[in-house]
Design a protein around this motif. Structure first.
Motif, PDB file in Angstrom:
ATOM      1  N   LYS B 549       0.840  -1.205   0.000  1.00  0.00           N
ATOM      2  CA  LYS B 549       0.000   0.000   0.000  1.00  0.00           C
ATOM      3  C   LYS B 549       0.871   1.251   0.000  1.00  0.00           C
ATOM      4  CE  LYS B 549      -3.773  -2.266   0.070  1.00  0.00           C
ATOM      5  NZ  LYS B 549      -4.632  -2.239  -1.123  1.00  0.00           N
ATOM      6  N   LEU B 554      -2.140   5.883   3.797  1.00  0.00           N
ATOM      7  CA  LEU B 554      -2.574   5.115   4.972  1.00  0.00           C
ATOM      8  C   LEU B 554      -2.976   6.023   6.142  1.00  0.00           C
ATOM      9  CD1 LEU B 554       0.161   2.336   4.902  1.00  0.00           C
ATOM     10  CD2 LEU B 554      -2.274   2.057   4.351  1.00  0.00           C
ATOM     11  N   THR B 560      -8.736   0.394  12.818  1.00  0.00           N
ATOM     12  CA  THR B 560      -8.243  -0.242  11.585  1.00  0.00           C
ATOM     13  C   THR B 560      -7.157   0.617  10.961  1.00  0.00           C
ATOM     14  OG1 THR B 560      -9.811   0.884  10.145  1.00  0.00           O
ATOM     15  CG2 THR B 560     -10.527  -1.228  11.064  1.00  0.00           C
ATOM     16  N   CYS B 562      -6.333   1.805   7.260  1.00  0.00           N
ATOM     17  CA  CYS B 562      -7.064   1.816   5.998  1.00  0.00           C
ATOM     18  C   CYS B 562      -6.422   2.797   5.009  1.00  0.00           C
ATOM     19  CB  CYS B 562      -8.530   2.176   6.230  1.00  0.00           C
ATOM     20  SG  CYS B 562      -8.761   3.710   7.124  1.00  0.00           S
ATOM     21  N   ASP B 563      -6.868   2.710   3.789  1.00  0.00           N
ATOM     22  CA  ASP B 563      -6.419   3.712   2.808  1.00  0.00           C
ATOM     23  C   ASP B 563      -7.631   4.271   2.078  1.00  0.00           C
ATOM     24  OD1 ASP B 563      -7.160   1.893   0.900  1.00  0.00           O
ATOM     25  OD2 ASP B 563      -5.159   1.561   0.098  1.00  0.00           O
ATOM     26  N   GLY B 566     -10.530   2.063   0.237  1.00  0.00           N
ATOM     27  CA  GLY B 566     -11.479   1.251   0.990  1.00  0.00           C
ATOM     28  C   GLY B 566     -10.834   0.002   1.579  1.00  0.00           C
ATOM     29  N   TRP B 567      -9.568  -0.209   1.281  1.00  0.00           N
ATOM     30  CA  TRP B 567      -8.849  -1.364   1.873  1.00  0.00           C
ATOM     31  C   TRP B 567      -8.640  -1.106   3.347  1.00  0.00           C
ATOM     32  CZ3 TRP B 567      -4.289  -1.413   4.576  1.00  0.00           C
ATOM     33  CH2 TRP B 567      -3.750  -2.675   4.866  1.00  0.00           C
ATOM     34  N   GLU B 568      -8.755  -2.117   4.144  1.00  0.00           N
ATOM     35  CA  GLU B 568      -8.480  -1.943   5.571  1.00  0.00           C
ATOM     36  C   GLU B 568      -8.058  -3.249   6.217  1.00  0.00           C
ATOM     37  OE1 GLU B 568     -12.221  -0.468   7.139  1.00  0.00           O
ATOM     38  OE2 GLU B 568     -12.723  -2.486   7.842  1.00  0.00           O
ATOM     39  N   ASN B 570      -7.531  -4.830  10.348  1.00  0.00           N
ATOM     40  CA  ASN B 570      -7.688  -4.549  11.774  1.00  0.00           C
ATOM     41  C   ASN B 570      -6.325  -4.219  12.396  1.00  0.00           C
ATOM     42  OD1 ASN B 570      -7.715  -5.504  14.724  1.00  0.00           O
ATOM     43  ND2 ASN B 570      -9.893  -5.299  14.185  1.00  0.00           N
TER      44      ASN B 570
END
Lengths: 274, 747
Positions: B549, B554, B560, B562-563, B566-568, B570
């Protein structure tokens, strides 16, 4: 060399027990709330035997016109049945922690500021005390106890005449607690169809005492209560005993007493007029 | 100016987070030094001099040693003969005449320098036995002449040193339309912390390490000095700071820590020591008594051209902080009125009285009391309103080049809120006169340019996604720990409850000078902020390497990572997996300030003076604090209110009256102490303008309120009565006598 802790602390359950203890250990120190005595032991050393008076349940009881010598100042301050001057005096002493321990017996017997005794003096209080020689309870005036200290106080009481009004002021560094400079208590009441007043004064190093000349002046001024207050306060200034210190010269203490007496009398005068 | 608006972009900064230790403290579960349990510990009690200046000829321990449970007793000949400065100064300076003036204390004195100076120590298995045995130590004294008065000390050459800020001011004085001089004497004052000083020491023979527990404000400096005194390597000494019940500068000094360490080394058992309240008054420190002469030269329009201040500081028996207090006093005047030229010369002298030390404000309250009094006198003579005189000497609100310009703007607004224009002198039939007063101050955050001024912090991500801050700073009962947690939480994007703070332990691998000079947030907070920033970078580096990523996309959000696509993942899952593979997510940062960061304050008070009794009553007070961005309005307000009340105490209540032996008050009652019963209605306003140097724009605030409060009260009293207070405290009798004198002079 005396240590800072007593060797023995005795807790009598009743007056019989107390008499027995005093016979066995006549040099025992009589302790009430301990708020004045115990800190002094750090410097001066503690007595070997201590008799803890509040252990006697009767001393912790109270009625509408009297209280046991071991009732706490916090209880006196909260008792709405008691005269305002007495409640105000109790409330003026130290902070809540000390008031939850300190007692009228200790206040009257100590050599500290004795604010409560000033209020009681203005209320013409009586004192009940325990005589260790006869193991009986006797009664005398508060003035007598202040003049001849050393008695084991068991109860204090007062009689409120008609139209009784009272007021107490403690003048110190702050409104409440802290170092005290002067205390005054005023009590006005009806006597033989005329208005009388009792003025009591105290302060650091001063035995609480009444000001009979100032009281008489107040009664003798036929004009307004305001003028009577002013005239009485000027007499009080001369009559009151003060103990000057480096921090508070006599001239200043007299001026403070004058201002406090005048304001105290004016406060009760306003209540009378209302 | 806001009171205080929360920045929508920030989650935890500017939020009134309750103090992390609040619940434990108010429910009595918090463990202070005096609550400490140390199994098998011996108790040490010191034997102190009853004389201001006396040589120990002979000590007879026989009666003390005969007492039950006594383990040992030592005199000055038994302990290491090392001279040191109790304020941690001059450790590295080679032995010289100037060093011996500063490094003037020994573990036990052979010649007592003041009443309460320790000359012997008794150790017993119980505290009670140690107290009783100490009373049975008999000392034969050679009583020496004593100097109790600073003027006498000056004339007889008992000088610690001088601090000067030279400036060619005479030409400006010649140009001035008005020159005003004033002299003020500020007495000493004891801090009266709720908890007395205490320490404990334990020597672990197996590791050869000495652990000392102390309620000090400066654990790292304490370690350095203890190691020096005991001849140990610094690495062999560990200081564990226990949160003190009040410091106010009085715990910014070594007392018996090294002695307790030496006893533990000698006796092979843990040793405890806790001062009594009487010892706090006779053997710790007080605020320095200072006599000040101030001369100011102003133009007709109120513009301050120059000032010339001389100060005579009574250091008491030991040098301690004397010279740096003087330097701070002079610097505060320069920071407050930066446009004028200021000359300062201060002399510290030694007397055989209780040593002075650090006290909240570090000389600034005394200095600004004198300076703000003289500025008010000047305002009166120039017929300029006191507020307007201050505003004329601050940069205008439109001046974008000066950071003080915003303060001038806020000062005007505060005056409006306070009702400054309704300041007309008033009196009533009972002889009560009323008036308002104002004073301003600028107080640096931290000790720049001091050589050691720096802080080191580390932030570690834990397996569950929480974080731990290891900081060299320590909370001096101010609530700074909570503010540091907020800084780290904000930067990492996790809740405050998920940040754990480890502080006050010299074994943590971090470093700091201590909790004082309102430096904890500005200096320690900056180190924490930068460490957290680096820890976040380390986390994102690891995520980038693992998942490819983009680092800059980030963020940490709601547990979480995430970026923007929408990627995430925990946060705790990632931390657990990463650390399980042996990866460490730790970052360390050091912060060294490059400039002075002054914070600004102004105090407005309204007083009522009873001319019949001399009693001064403060009816209301407004304190404006420009401490940059307010990190936590709840604890910041608490600090300001506490500072105001301490200022009231020093001005109206606290009396430091020396007896014939030079001994000040023996009890809290004798000195007088402000309590909750002395509180007055206080309005606190914050500028809340972020400052470039601080973490999230925060500056220090611990000393802001106390500095101008005394002068504001005195100025109001002078306005109300016409009497110019030239000494403190303004107790009723003092005030009444001054009023009488004034009346006599007028008639």
């Amino acid at each position: 060399m005396r240590g800072i802790y007593p060797q023995q602390i005795w807790q009598p359950h009743d007056f019989k027990d107390l008499a027995h203890l005093l016979r066995e250990r006549p040099t025992s120190f009589i302790l009430a709330g301990g708020t004045i005595a115990i800190p002094s032991w750090q410097e001066q050393g503690a007595p070997e035997d201590v008799i803890y008076l509040p252990a006697i349940p009767e001393l912790r009881t109270y009625g509408p016109h009297w209280c046991g010598a071991a009732v706490t100042l916090a209880e006196i301050a909260a008792n709405q049945e008691y005269p305002p001057a007495l409640r105000q005096a109790a409330r003026s002493i130290a902070g809540p922690g000390v008031r939850n321990l300190a007692t009228p017996g200790g206040n009257i017997s100590s050599r500290a500021d004795r604010c409560l005794a000033v209020a009681l003096l203005a209320l013409n209080a009586w004192v009940e005390y325990f005589d260790p020689h006869t193991a009986t309870l006797d009664r005398t005036t508060l003035e007598d106890v202040l003049l001849h200290p050393g008695r084991i106080i068991t109860r204090v009481g007062w009689t409120l005449p008609m139209k009784s009004r009272s007021h107490f002021t403690r003048f110190g560094l702050r409104g409440v607690s802290g170092t005290n400079l002067a205390t005054i208590a005023i009590h006005t009441y009806e006597e033989a169809n005329s208005l009388s007043c009792a003025i009591a004064v105290g302060g650091p190093g001063v035995r609480p005492h009444r000001l009979p000349r100032a009281e008489a002046t107040w009664k003798s001024i036929p004009y307004s209560l305001e003028e009577a207050a002013r005239a009485a306060s000027l007499v009080a200034m001369d009559e009151a005993q003060t103990r000057e210190t480096v921090l508070a010269p006599a001239q200043y203490l007299q001026q403070v007493i004058r201002a406090l007496v005048e304001r105290g009398l004016r406060t009760v005068a306003k209540e009378i007029e209302v | 100016m806001a009171n205080v608006q929360i920045d929508a972009n920030l989650r935890y900064i500017g939020v009134p987070v309750p103090r992390l230790d609040a619940s434990a403290k108010v429910t009595g579960r918090f463990r202070y030094m005096s609550d400490m349990m140390l199994p098998g510990a011996l108790w040490a009690v010191l034997v102190r001099s009853p004389h201001p200046h006396a040589r120990v000829l002979h000590i007879d321990f026989s009666q003390a040693l005969a007492y039950d449970n006594i383990v040992a007793a030592f005199g000055p000949e038994d302990v290491p003969d090392i001279q040191y400065n109790t304020a941690f100064m001059a450790i590295d300076i080679p032995l010289s005449a100037s060093r011996s003036v500063l490094a003037d204390k020994r573990l036990l004195a052979t010649v007592a320098q003041h009443v309460g100076d320790a000359v012997a120590v008794v150790v017993a298995s119980t505290k009670r036995a140690a107290i009783e045995a100490a009373r049975r130590v008999h000392i034969e004294w050679d009583i020496l002449p004593s100097i109790l008065d600073p003027e006498q000390a000056l004339s007889s050459g008992h000088i610690v040193g001088n601090t000067a800020h030279p400036a060619e001011v005479e030409e400006l004085f010649a140009q001035a339309d008005l020159v005003v001089t004033d002299a003020v004497s500020i007495p000493a004052l004891q801090h009266v912390c709720m908890e007395t000083h205490g320490c404990a020491a334990y020597f672990d023979a197996a590791s050869g390490r000495l652990t000392i527990w102390s309620n000090t404000q400066a654990p790292f400096l304490m370690r350095r000095l203890c190691a020096h005194i005991l001849g140990l390597s610094t690495s062999r000494v560990r200081i564990l700071k226990l949160d003190e019940g009040g410091g106010f500068g009085n715990k910014q000094e070594i007392y018996e820590e090294a002695l307790a360490g030496w006893l533990a080394l000698q006796l092979g058992r843990p040793v405890r020591l806790q001062l009594s309240r009487a010892e706090e008054f006779s053997a710790t420190r007080s605020r320095h008594a200072i006599h000040l002469n101030v001369r100011v030269g102003l133009r007709q329009d109120g513009y301050l051209l120059a000032s010339d201040t001389t100060a005579l500081l009574d250091a008491g028996a030991y040098a301690s902080h004397a010279l740096t207090v003087l330097a701070t006093l002079g610097a505060t005047i320069r920071h407050t009125y930066p446009f004028a030229l200021h000359r300062f010369h201060g002399t510290a002298v030694k007397t055989h009285t209780l040593p002075g030390g650090a006290y909240r404000g570090y000389g600034a309250p005394q200095g600004m009391f004198a300076f703000e009094r003289v500025m008010d006198i000047a305002a009166d003579r120039l017929h300029i309103d006191s507020l307007q005189l201050r505003l004329r000497n601050l940069p205008p609100a439109s001046d974008a080049t000066s950071e003080q310009s915003g303060f001038a703007h806020d000062l005007q607004k505060s005056a409006h809120i306070f009702g400054w224009q309704e300041r007309a002198r008033a009196s009533d039939p009972d002889g009560i006169v009323r008036a308002n007063g104002i004073a301003i101050a600028a107080v640096p955050s931290g000790t720049f340019p001091a050589r050691l001024e720096a802080s080191v912090a580390s932030v570690r991500w834990n397996e569950d996604g929480s974080a731990t801050l290891f900081t060299g700073t320590c909370d001096s009962s101010t609530g700074s720990t909570t503010a540091l947690a907020q800084i780290v939480a904000e930067e990492l994007g996790i809740p405050v409850e998920m940040v754990d703070i480890h502080e006050g332990d010299t074994d943590l691998g971090v470093l700091d000078m201590g909790s004082y000079a309102q430096r904890t947030i500005t200096i320690g907070g900056n180190a924490a902020y930068q460490a957290a920033k680096k820890a976040k970078e380390a986390l994102f580096d690891a995520v980038s390497a693992e998942y490819g990523k983009k680092h800059e996309d980030l963020r940490v959000q709601q547990g979480t990572i995430c970026d923007s696509t929408g990627w995430e993942i925990n946060l705790s899952t990632f931390c657990r997996q990463y650390t399980a593979r042996g990866g460490g997510l730790v970052a360390t940062a050091t912060y060294r300030p490059q400039a002075v960061t002054p914070a600004y304050s102004a105090c407005f008070v309204s007083v009522a003076v009873d001319t019949q009794t001399g009693k001064v009553q403060i009816e209301r007070c407004l304190l404006l604090a420009d401490c940059g961005r307010v990190l936590n309005p709840l604890s910041a307000t608490g600090q300001i209110i506490g500072g105001v009340i301490q200022g009231i105490e020093g001005t109206l209540i606290g009396l430091y009256f020396k007896d014939a032996r030079g001994m000040g008050p023996h009890t809290i009652r004798e000195q007088g102490l402000a309590s909750s019963l002395d509180t007055v209605p206080i309005t606190v306003l914050f500028s809340n303008t972020p400052h470039g140097n601080g973490p999230y724009g925060a500056k220090g605030l611990g000393e802001l309120a106390i500095v101008p409060t005394g002068a504001a009260i005195a100025n109001a009293v002078a306005q109300a009565t016409g009497v110019a207070p030239d000494r403190l405290p303004l107790r009723p009798a003092t005030m009444w006598l001054a009023l009488q004198k004034e009346q006599a002079e007028m008639s």
